[in-house]
Scaffold this active site. Structure first.
Site, PDB file in Angstrom:
ATOM      1  N   HIS B 214       0.609  -5.494   2.560  1.00  0.00           N
ATOM      2  CA  HIS B 214       1.550  -4.454   2.948  1.00  0.00           C
ATOM      3  C   HIS B 214       3.001  -4.828   2.663  1.00  0.00           C
ATOM      4  CE1 HIS B 214      -2.006  -2.814   4.731  1.00  0.00           C
ATOM      5  NE2 HIS B 214      -1.362  -1.710   5.012  1.00  0.00           N
ATOM      6  N   SER B 218      -0.061  -1.807  -2.395  1.00  0.00           N
ATOM      7  CA  SER B 218      -1.137  -2.029  -3.352  1.00  0.00           C
ATOM      8  C   SER B 218      -0.594  -2.040  -4.769  1.00  0.00           C
ATOM      9  CB  SER B 218      -2.178  -0.917  -3.232  1.00  0.00           C
ATOM     10  OG  SER B 218      -2.725  -0.895  -1.949  1.00  0.00           O
ATOM     11  N   LYS B 242     -11.167   8.964   0.722  1.00  0.00           N
ATOM     12  CA  LYS B 242     -11.761   8.407  -0.496  1.00  0.00           C
ATOM     13  C   LYS B 242     -12.611   7.167  -0.147  1.00  0.00           C
ATOM     14  CE  LYS B 242     -10.470   7.175  -5.208  1.00  0.00           C
ATOM     15  NZ  LYS B 242      -9.376   6.902  -6.149  1.00  0.00           N
ATOM     16  N   ASP B 243     -12.077   6.354   0.764  1.00  0.00           N
ATOM     17  CA  ASP B 243     -12.842   5.177   1.208  1.00  0.00           C
ATOM     18  C   ASP B 243     -14.123   5.598   1.917  1.00  0.00           C
ATOM     19  OD1 ASP B 243     -11.200   3.299   0.136  1.00  0.00           O
ATOM     20  OD2 ASP B 243     -10.100   2.858   1.981  1.00  0.00           O
ATOM     21  N   GLU B 286     -28.902 -19.249  -3.593  1.00  0.00           N
ATOM     22  CA  GLU B 286     -28.859 -17.799  -3.608  1.00  0.00           C
ATOM     23  C   GLU B 286     -28.088 -17.336  -4.845  1.00  0.00           C
ATOM     24  OE1 GLU B 286     -31.199 -16.669  -1.685  1.00  0.00           O
ATOM     25  OE2 GLU B 286     -29.984 -15.391  -0.405  1.00  0.00           O
TER      26      GLU B 286
END
Lengths: 262, 416, 185
Positions: B214, B218, B242-243, B286
């Site tokens: 912040h 972004s 959107k998320d 893994e």
């Protein structure tokens, strides 16, 4: 916008499928090591709506009880779990009562034997690993509770192994207590051929061929390894349908909110 | 304070004394101005956050039924699978959640690499991300030990033995990690304690990661700074919705694995109880560790392999200073574009080689891929910034998105 | 998820630019339902597991308990008092008029066979185990059991007679399988 969406979805799918392929390759490399490739079988419990064939699983339990249980434990399964296979409460009680379990100590401090109850785990053929090795030429018959999950190929492996006994090729030297099975890694297995034609008598008249018995006991063992499978499939269909509808609304809401941006 | 100002009296009362609503609004609300052109790759940050919450939640409920003792761990996990109400669901969510988490985070990282999100002034944001990756790896590794299957045990043995490569102190470190002379009950106990702790450390670093984000806001697909209000839209409702859509799509994929292929990412060997007397014929980590495992194995020297593996992550931490190009987005770097995709391919090759037995062609492929991995960061990036001629940058985000001179149709950024 | 969607609508309404329409409202509701449905299995996992429920009954051999003797057995993790009552105890328990008790109940309602009293040995006040099972322990003013935590007195039928406990000691479900075998649960 749509282009970006496709791009993002594409990359995600690419990464996932890349993982899938490399995962698959890892597995097949392991299975192919020094054993014949496993033939693919069709199982009623596979697929999105897959369920266990109750009759087959009950016959499979009979095969386990009358043949496998002589050497192999099934320590994670309790008698009460057999209700899942369609046995009634009374039947389960009767099955359990035929076995003895050690309980105690009682009021005078001694262990005692009592008939098994539905809440008991399926009684083991040997009290511990050492005893089981001593009785089996040093080999340890593994517990079968998770066998179908613990081997590459799962049910296909179990089935192939049970039907895979053959006369060894001329160039294979077998030691005493070794048997030839082309689906076993290394092809030399310490377990003699467990199933023979007509070894058990099925109450429903199913012919007790090696293939039939192997199939049924594989279904039973898959249930033992994945008793949650039917619930999982049922819930999965509901959850994914809900999510698809919800995501449709999320997308519509997104379009609406963003309508004035583009 | 745009939304909160209009909220009801109680919210106002609390907010004036404890500004949590203002904080939320500035973090993920309408008070956070965001570039208007973020594409769907920017969803993966919030997806990682959601996955972290899912993992912590499912983990807490698993811990309620798990027993961290070598004699009981395996069976307690099976009891969760068989007897605990919905236990199979919770465990499969947790198990597949780990894989989902890494898929999401790896995409998040490659997005950062592609769009130059690590470049000034976001260096610390990026380094915190590298720290998060390390913490995640440690957490995932210790979590994998807990079911105490064959892969758990031998994975723990091999990975802890890595530290024995260090001269003089190596053996002492390994003994300290084990709390004994081999991986045993004390090891399992401490791994459980740490596995429970680490996610909360991750939450802490995530908060720092978001705080750093912040500071400058972004990055965006064009990689140019958002200058005017026309370049920005409020995070809420545009990116929240959107998320939300992204979470929906993600949940469908996640649910597919949980319900229909729950052991897809797992190893069958881990359904065999740990046996310290017998190593399984092929042990592999893994899938999310495979590229690093390949790097470890390509160096024919024990210490060298371990150092190379740690360096593979360490090099990411200094990436902001290795990349000499001032252009952030690969959109405007025609040559780097190819090197970026070569790196992506290289990581897949490393992952593939890491899953194969350490012999023959696999070792050679692994070595070539390892060489490129380091060449990419240590040679290509520093040189390319000086040699490459970038394409011209647009004058602003709004100009690029709307076409120059277009009216700010949707600009409704509210000034605080 | 739900909250953010709700705020989306609030924001929209507040700024007066879009209306609270069907789609956003449904999207928010779906998000909310999804989140709640996601939490439920976690909560439900805290209920007793199948293996715990399977152990919900226990069988006790009562042949060896002499008249006047008490034994404590474990059932569902709780102590169960089994007392082989004497004639005198039965008479005392039956003679009292229930009307003056905090939780009126006749002795007949609390036993299947008068000589066998079966009780869950957990004080109905705050869950302590009352004294009185062992010889020499305080049995309270009414000769039954006495809870040391906050001073509840129970009589020879396990009824609360004095003290803060609101109810009589609970009688579990039980059945006599034979004359000497008791199944609890």
């Amino acid at each position: 916008m749509l282009k970006k969406l496709v791009l993002a979805a594409g990359l995600t799918l690419g990464l996932v499928s890349g993982g899938l392929i490399s995962g698959g390759l890892v597995s097949s490399a392991r299975a192919a090591g020094d054993a014949a490739p496993l033939p693919n079988q069709t199982w009623g419990f596979h697929g999105v709506f897959g369920t266990y064939d109750r009759a087959a699983a009950q016959r499979g339990f009979q095969v386990y009880k009358e043949v496998c249980a002589a050497c192999h434990s099934l320590s994670l399964v309790s008698y009460r779990n057999l209700r899942d296979l369609g046995f009634s409460e009374e039947e389960v009680k009767a099955i359990a009562a035929a076995y003895k379990v050690t309980d105690g100590p009682n009021d005078v401090g001694e262990m005692f034997e009592r008939p098994a109850r539905p809440s008991d785990r399926i009684v083991k053929p040997y009290p511990n690993e050492k005893a089981s090795r001593a009785a089996n030429n040093g080999a340890y018959p593994p517990d079968l509770s998770l066998m179908n999950k613990a081997r590459v190929g799962g049910p296909d492996y179990t089935y192939a192994l049970l039907v895979g006994y053959e006369k060894p090729p001329a160039d294979v030297q077998l030691l005493d207590g070794q048997y030839y099975n082309k689906y076993f890694p290394g092809m030399k297995i310490a377990m003699p051929q467990p199933l023979n034609e007509g070894q058990v008598t099925f109450a429903d008249g199913t012919p007790a061929t090696i293939a039939n018995m192997s199939r049924d006991v594989t279904v039973f063992m898959n249930w033992a390894a994945e008793p949650e499978l039917e619930k999982r499939h049922r819930l999965g269909v509901q959850v994914i349908l809900f999510l698809i509808v919800a995501t449709g609304f999320f997308y519509a809401a997104k379009r609406r909110v963003w309508a004035d941006i583009h | 304070m745009s939304t909160t100002a209009k909220q009801n009296g109680l919210v106002k009362w609390i907010d004036s004394r404890l500004p949590i609503f203002t904080l939320l609004d500035h973090s993920v609300g309408s008070g956070y101005p965001t570039p208007r052109n973020l594409n769907y790759f920017w969803n993966f940050g919030s997806l990682a956050g959601v996955t972290l919450i899912v993992m912590i939640l499912s983990g807490i409920f698993l811990a309620m039924n798990y027993t961290a003792h070598v004699d009981h761990a395996f069976n307690s996990v099976e009891r969760i699978m068989r007897d605990v109400n919905g236990g199979w669901l919770i465990r499969y969510i947790h198990v597949n959640g780990a894989s989902m988490f890494f898929i999401v985070v790896y995409i998040h990282i490659f997005r950062g690499l592609y769009y130059g999100s690590y470049k000034a002034p976001r260096e610390l944001l990026w380094i915190l991300g590298v720290v998060l990756l390390l913490l995640m790896m440690a957490t995932a590794f210790m979590g994998y030990v807990l079911p105490w299957g064959q892969m758990s045990f031998w994975g723990a043995t091999v990975i802890t033995n890595l530290f024995s490569a260090f001269p003089i102190v190596g053996e002492a470190i390994v003994t300290l990690l084990w709390g004994g002379f081999s991986v045993d009950n004390p090891t399992l106990n401490r791994f459980f304690a740490l596995h429970y702790l680490m996610p909360f450390v991750i939450v802490g670093v995530v908060i720092l990661h978001i705080a750093a984000l912040h500071q400058f806001g972004s990055n965006n697909p064009l990689g140019i700074d958002a200058k005017s209000d026309k370049d920005k839209i409020p995070f809420h409702p545009y990116y929240t919705v959107k998320d939300l859509f992204g979470i929906g799509v993600f949940a469908i994929i996640f649910a597919f694995f949980v319900f229909f292929a729950p052991n897809f990412f797992g190893e069958p060997d881990n359904y065999i109880p740990a046996n310290p007397m017998q190593t399984p014929p092929h042990i592999v980590p893994e899938w999310y560790f495979l590229p690093f495992y390949a790097i470890l194995r390509s160096i024919p020297d024990k210490l060298g392999g371990v150092l190379a593996m740690f360096a593979a992550i360490g090099v990411l931490a200094v990436l902001p200073w290795l990349d000499t190009s001032k252009i952030r987005s690969t959109k405007f770097r025609p040559v780097y574009f190819w090197f970026f995709w070569l790196l992506v391919l290289d990581c897949f090759v490393l992952g593939w080689a890491g899953g194969k037995p350490a012999e023959g062609i696999y070792v050679i492929v692994g070595r070539i891929a390892t060489a490129y991995y380091f060449l990419h960061f240590l040679v290509v990036l520093p040189l390319l910034g000086k040699l490459e001629t970038p394409k011209p940058l647009p004058s602003s985000i709004a100009a690029a998105v709307l076409g120059s001179g277009a009216a700010p149709a949707g600009a409704r950024m509210e000034k605080p | 998820m739900a909250q953010s969607a709700n705020q989306a609508q609030k924001h929209a309404t507040a700024t007066g630019e879009t209306r609270r329409d069907f789609i956003t409202l449904t999207a928010g509701a779906m998000g909310g339902i999804g989140a709640i449905a996601f939490i439920l299995p976690f909560i439900n996992s805290m209920n007793p597991a199948a293996d715990t429920l399977a152990l919900a009954s226990t069988e006790v051999d009562i042949g060896a308990i002499k008249v006047g003797q008490s034994v404590t057995v474990t059932w569902r993790g709780k102590p169960v008092f089994i007392r082989h009552r004497t004639e005198e105890e039965i008479k005392t328990a039956e003679a009292v008029s229930p009307a003056e008790m905090p939780d009126p109940q006749t002795d007949k309602d609390r036993v299947k066979k008068p000589e066998w009293l079966v009780l869950i040995g957990v004080c109905t006040h705050l869950g302590c185990v009352p004294n009185g099972q062992k010889v020499g322990e305080t049995k309270g003013d009414f000769g039954g059991w006495f809870c040391p935590c906050h001073g509840s007195h129970y009589d020879m039928s396990g009824r609360i007679r004095k003290g803060p406990a609101p109810r009589n000691l609970e009688v579990p479900q039980y059945a006599f399988l034979t004359d000497t075998t008791l199944r609890i649960g």
